[in-house]
Scaffold this motif. Structure first.
Motif, short mmCIF file in Angstrom:
data_model
loop_
_atom_site.label_atom_id
_atom_site.label_comp_id
_atom_site.label_asym_id
_atom_site.label_seq_id
_atom_site.Cartn_x
_atom_site.Cartn_y
_atom_site.Cartn_z
N ASP A 77 29.51 11.10 -24.31
CA ASP A 77 29.71 12.00 -23.17
C ASP A 77 30.79 13.02 -23.49
N LYS A 78 31.07 13.93 -22.54
CA LYS A 78 32.02 15.01 -22.78
C LYS A 78 33.46 14.52 -22.98
N ASN A 79 33.73 13.28 -22.58
CA ASN A 79 35.06 12.69 -22.77
C ASN A 79 35.16 11.90 -24.07
N GLY A 80 34.08 11.90 -24.85
CA GLY A 80 34.09 11.19 -26.13
C GLY A 80 33.72 9.72 -26.04
N LEU A 81 33.30 9.26 -24.84
CA LEU A 81 32.91 7.87 -24.68
C LEU A 81 31.46 7.67 -25.12
N VAL A 82 31.22 6.62 -25.90
CA VAL A 82 29.88 6.30 -26.36
C VAL A 82 29.18 5.51 -25.25
N LYS A 83 27.97 5.96 -24.87
CA LYS A 83 27.23 5.33 -23.77
C LYS A 83 25.83 4.95 -24.24
N PRO A 84 25.28 3.86 -23.65
CA PRO A 84 23.92 3.47 -24.02
C PRO A 84 22.88 4.33 -23.32
N ALA A 85 21.71 4.44 -23.91
CA ALA A 85 20.56 5.13 -23.32
C ALA A 85 19.30 4.49 -23.90
N LEU A 86 18.18 4.79 -23.29
CA LEU A 86 16.89 4.30 -23.78
C LEU A 86 15.91 5.46 -23.85
N ASP A 87 15.07 5.45 -24.86
CA ASP A 87 13.92 6.34 -24.93
C ASP A 87 12.70 5.49 -24.63
N MET A 88 11.77 6.02 -23.83
CA MET A 88 10.57 5.26 -23.48
C MET A 88 9.33 6.13 -23.63
N VAL A 89 8.32 5.57 -24.28
CA VAL A 89 6.98 6.15 -24.25
C VAL A 89 6.25 5.38 -23.16
N ALA A 90 6.05 6.03 -22.01
CA ALA A 90 5.51 5.36 -20.83
C ALA A 90 4.00 5.21 -20.92
N HIS A 91 3.51 4.00 -20.61
CA HIS A 91 2.09 3.70 -20.62
C HIS A 91 1.55 3.42 -19.22
N GLY A 92 2.44 3.08 -18.28
CA GLY A 92 2.03 2.79 -16.92
C GLY A 92 3.18 3.00 -15.97
N LEU A 93 2.88 3.19 -14.69
CA LEU A 93 3.93 3.34 -13.71
C LEU A 93 3.50 2.86 -12.35
N LEU A 94 4.48 2.63 -11.51
CA LEU A 94 4.26 2.18 -10.14
C LEU A 94 5.29 2.89 -9.27
N THR A 95 4.82 3.43 -8.14
CA THR A 95 5.70 4.07 -7.19
C THR A 95 5.43 3.47 -5.81
N ALA A 96 6.28 3.79 -4.86
CA ALA A 96 6.07 3.32 -3.49
C ALA A 96 4.72 3.81 -2.96
N TYR A 97 4.30 4.99 -3.37
CA TYR A 97 3.00 5.52 -2.95
C TYR A 97 1.87 4.59 -3.42
N ASN A 98 1.93 4.12 -4.67
CA ASN A 98 0.90 3.23 -5.20
C ASN A 98 0.81 1.94 -4.40
N VAL A 99 1.96 1.40 -4.01
CA VAL A 99 2.00 0.15 -3.25
C VAL A 99 1.35 0.36 -1.88
N ARG A 100 1.72 1.44 -1.18
CA ARG A 100 1.14 1.72 0.14
C ARG A 100 -0.37 1.91 0.04
N ARG A 101 -0.82 2.66 -0.96
CA ARG A 101 -2.25 2.93 -1.14
C ARG A 101 -3.02 1.64 -1.39
N LYS A 102 -2.47 0.76 -2.22
CA LYS A 102 -3.13 -0.51 -2.53
C LYS A 102 -3.23 -1.39 -1.29
N ARG A 103 -2.15 -1.45 -0.52
CA ARG A 103 -2.17 -2.27 0.70
C ARG A 103 -3.16 -1.72 1.72
N GLN A 104 -3.22 -0.41 1.86
CA GLN A 104 -4.17 0.19 2.81
C GLN A 104 -5.60 -0.09 2.37
N ALA A 105 -5.85 -0.07 1.07
CA ALA A 105 -7.19 -0.36 0.57
C ALA A 105 -7.59 -1.80 0.85
N LEU A 106 -6.59 -2.68 0.90
CA LEU A 106 -6.85 -4.09 1.17
C LEU A 106 -6.87 -4.38 2.67
#
Length: 125
Positions: A77-106
């Motif tokens: 960071d700008k203060n010289g502190l080393v911080k962790p991070a992750l890189d991700m190649v995303a294959h799937g996702l879930l959002t609150a919208y997906n949950v609501r849609r699935k429940r309504q379908a059921l």
């Protein structure tokens, strides 16, 4: 490569990019909270059309859970502190919208139900 699941909030907006081969991909950042309460940034790239579409539909600070290949990184960071991070190649996702849609379908009312361990909330995960 580590196969993982990351939950957090979108940091900024997802961006459409085009590779040198002409293929479209989407990038974004997700802010996740580690077990010790520290914030961890996940740099996400998505090549899957469905994942790209879903990421582009989200706004800054929307909740999201992503699955994919993780690569641990560090940054300074700008203060010289080393911080962790992750890189991700995303294959799937879930959002609150997906949950609501699935429940309504059921036939359920999304506002009155809460997920239970083991619930199959969406097919991409």
């Amino acid at each position: 490569m580590i196969d993982g699941l990351v939950g957090g909030r979108l940091y900024g907006e997802a961006q459409i990019r085009t590779g040198q081969n002409g293929k479209r991909f989407v990038t974004c950042k997700v802010r996740a909270t580690a077990g010790d309460g520290e914030t961890l940034f996940v740099n996400v790239i998505a090549f899957d059309d469905d994942v790209q579409t879903a990421l582009l539909a989200l706004s800054d600070a929307d909740s999201v859970a992503l699955t994919g290949a993780l690569t641990p990184k560090v940054w300074t960071d700008k203060n010289g502190l080393v911080k962790p991070a992750l890189d991700m190649v995303a294959h799937g996702l879930l959002t609150a919208y997906n949950v609501r849609r699935k429940r309504q379908a059921l036939g359920g009312d999304a506002a009155s139900q809460t997920p239970h361990a083991g619930d199959d909330l969406d097919d991409p995960l």
